[in-house]
Design an enzyme around this catalytic site. Structure first.
Site, PDB file in Angstrom:
ATOM      1  N   TRP A  97      41.865  33.797  49.442  1.00 42.05           N
ATOM      2  CA  TRP A  97      42.073  34.332  48.092  1.00 42.05           C
ATOM      3  C   TRP A  97      43.440  34.978  47.965  1.00 42.05           C
ATOM      4  CZ3 TRP A  97      39.133  31.657  45.294  1.00 42.05           C
ATOM      5  CH2 TRP A  97      37.862  31.299  45.743  1.00 42.05           C
TER       6      TRP A  97
ATOM      7  N   ASP B  32      42.486  42.781  44.557  1.00 38.09           N
ATOM      8  CA  ASP B  32      41.384  41.885  44.208  1.00 38.09           C
ATOM      9  C   ASP B  32      40.132  42.454  44.877  1.00 38.09           C
ATOM     10  OD1 ASP B  32      39.514  39.887  43.955  1.00 38.09           O
ATOM     11  OD2 ASP B  32      40.760  38.311  44.829  1.00 38.09           O
TER      12      ASP B  32
ATOM     13  N   LYS C 120      29.699  38.676  41.913  1.00 33.51           N
ATOM     14  CA  LYS C 120      29.228  39.018  43.255  1.00 33.51           C
ATOM     15  C   LYS C 120      28.506  40.364  43.256  1.00 33.51           C
ATOM     16  CE  LYS C 120      33.153  36.454  44.720  1.00 33.51           C
ATOM     17  NZ  LYS C 120      32.502  35.231  45.191  1.00 33.51           N
TER      18      LYS C 120
HETATM   19  C1  LIG Z   1      37.876  37.799  46.873  1.00 30.80           C
HETATM   20  C2  LIG Z   1      37.799  36.709  45.843  1.00 30.80           C
HETATM   21  N1  LIG Z   1      38.806  36.580  44.974  1.00 30.80           N
HETATM   22  C3  LIG Z   1      38.789  35.627  44.016  1.00 30.80           C
HETATM   23  C4  LIG Z   1      37.740  34.739  43.914  1.00 30.80           C
HETATM   24  C5  LIG Z   1      37.773  33.701  42.815  1.00 30.80           C
HETATM   25  O1  LIG Z   1      37.028  34.165  41.769  1.00 30.80           O
HETATM   26  P1  LIG Z   1      36.798  33.338  40.435  1.00 30.80           P
HETATM   27  O2  LIG Z   1      35.911  32.198  40.788  1.00 30.80           O
HETATM   28  O3  LIG Z   1      36.151  34.347  39.529  1.00 30.80           O
HETATM   29  O4  LIG Z   1      38.110  32.882  39.931  1.00 30.80           O
HETATM   30  C6  LIG Z   1      36.666  34.841  44.779  1.00 30.80           C
HETATM   31  C7  LIG Z   1      35.542  33.904  44.625  1.00 30.80           C
HETATM   32  O5  LIG Z   1      34.744  33.620  45.425  1.00 30.80           O
HETATM   33  C8  LIG Z   1      36.699  35.844  45.785  1.00 30.80           C
HETATM   34  O6  LIG Z   1      35.708  35.973  46.661  1.00 30.80           O
END
Ligand SMILES: Cc1ncc(COP(=O)(O)O)c(C=O)c1O
Length: 362
Positions: free
Chosen positions: A104, A173, A197
């Protein structure tokens, strides 16, 4: 547990508190005497106004936010934030730091690079397959912000303490650990989290932004990609994802009124994670993949002796009422996601199952 429901260890979308689901069910056809479902009321109505305003108020109380922070609800998931952050905060001559702790973070870095923004990756744990959180990082003192991923959902690592940046605001994030523990917000200029989540269904991303960063937002980027648009209109410049925000509201009520706040939430989460990690540490069959001091309290990643056993483990767990234990497709192995809504009972049941699976196959 309610009959026919399983223990849900999915990484996201993930388990929601049962009382929240029951409240949604009970009021689905007639929200607060409106004669309409929450999915049918106008977002300009008093009913929805009360929901969004109380969601903001509860977020501020739970995280101890003062008036410098705005709580925003944006669509496009956490992934949209990866591009909005550099777009909103990095003008000509500005620079930002990024710490790379896995998939991520890598995606966040890529979105800044696509826009040809000036960024430095000041630390990375890629050398050890992202199994740890870097320490002793030298941050650039002229950076506008430093971006981190507080919990790495795929690799099962988490910042136990947030780094000292020397005053550079952290942008984090927190998709997979928001509201799981108290946070010293003084360090943060922005935190954001996809809801699916720890706090709700997919479809909404919460962004909490401090006014010094809000002041940097330029006028010459598209309206719907400006944080200032969301801040000026209480996230209702256009139609917001009403049902997702409503569910986040119910989850925050559950955390505040039933669990008793973030200290208590953290204690519950610590108890669950400790139970599972202690078991893994004392097993010669299962092996945790994250470095000891970097382990996530939310996503516990582990391996079995071989991939065939891992496949059978996941299948057999499901037959025994435990779902979502397969590791992320990019890394394999197994992962138990034990977010806020997951109770201790679910983890106890999992550990009992792991013991009997080991006995039969070890
Ligand atoms: C830490 C983290 N950041 C970003 C994301 C991406 O999120 P989204 O699907 O809402 O774009 C995830 C998704 O699993 C994640 O675990």
């Amino acid at each position: 547990m309610t009959e026919s429901r399983i223990y849900n260890f999915n990484a996201g979308p993930a388990a929601l508190p049962l009382p929240v689901l029951q409240e949604i069910q009970a009021s689905f056809l007639n929200f607060q005497g409106s004669g309409m479902s929450i999915t049918e009321v106008s977002h300009r109505s008093k009913w929805f106004d009360d929901v969004i305003n109380d969601t903001v108020a509860r977020t501020k109380r739970l995280l101890g936010l003062d008036d410098r922070y705005s709580v925003l609800f944006v669509q496009g998931g956490a992934s949209m934030q990866f591009c909005m952050i550099p777009m909103n905060f990095l003008g000509k001559g500005d620079t930002a730091d990024y710490v790379n702790t896995g998939t991520w973070s890598t995606k966040a870095i890529k979105e800044a690079e696509i826009q040809q923004k000036s960024i430095s990756v000041v630390a990375s744990s890629e050398d050890k397959n992202f199994a740890y959180i870097p320490k002793d990082i030298a941050f650039n003192q002229d950076a506008v912000y430093c971006h981190i991923t507080s919990n790495n959902t795929i690799k099962g690592t988490q910042w136990a303490q947030f780094p000292e940046t020397g005053g550079v605001p952290l942008v984090a994030d927190m998709s997979s650990d928001i509201f799981s523990r108290p946070v010293d917000m003084e360090k943060f200029g922005l935190i954001y989290a996809g809801a699916q989540k720890n706090m709700g269904p997919a479809g909404v991303c919460m962004a909490i932004i401090r006014d010094d960063l809000l002041d940097r937002v330029p006028e010459d980027i598209p309206t719907m990609l400006r944080y200032s648009t969301f801040a000026a209109k209480n996230s209702m410049f256009n139609t917001p994802p009403c049902f997702s925000i409503y569910t986040v509201w119910l989850v925050l009520k559950w955390i505040e009124d039933t669990v008793g706040g973030l200290e208590k939430m953290a204690a519950r989460n610590d108890a669950k994670a400790s139970l599972l990690y202690n078991f893994l540490d004392n097993s010669g069959f299962y092996r945790g993949t994250a470095a000891g001091d970097s382990r996530s309290r939310m996503n516990v990643t582990f391996r079995l002796p071989d991939e065939d056993l891992e496949k059978r483990f996941v299948e057999s767990a499901l037959k025994n009422g435990m779902g979502g234990l397969k590791g992320h497709r990019s890394v394999g192995g197994c992962r138990a996601s034990i977010y806020n809504p997951t109770g201790l009972e679910a983890v106890e049941t999992l550990v009992d199952f792991m013991k009997s699976f080991e006995k039969e196959n070890g």
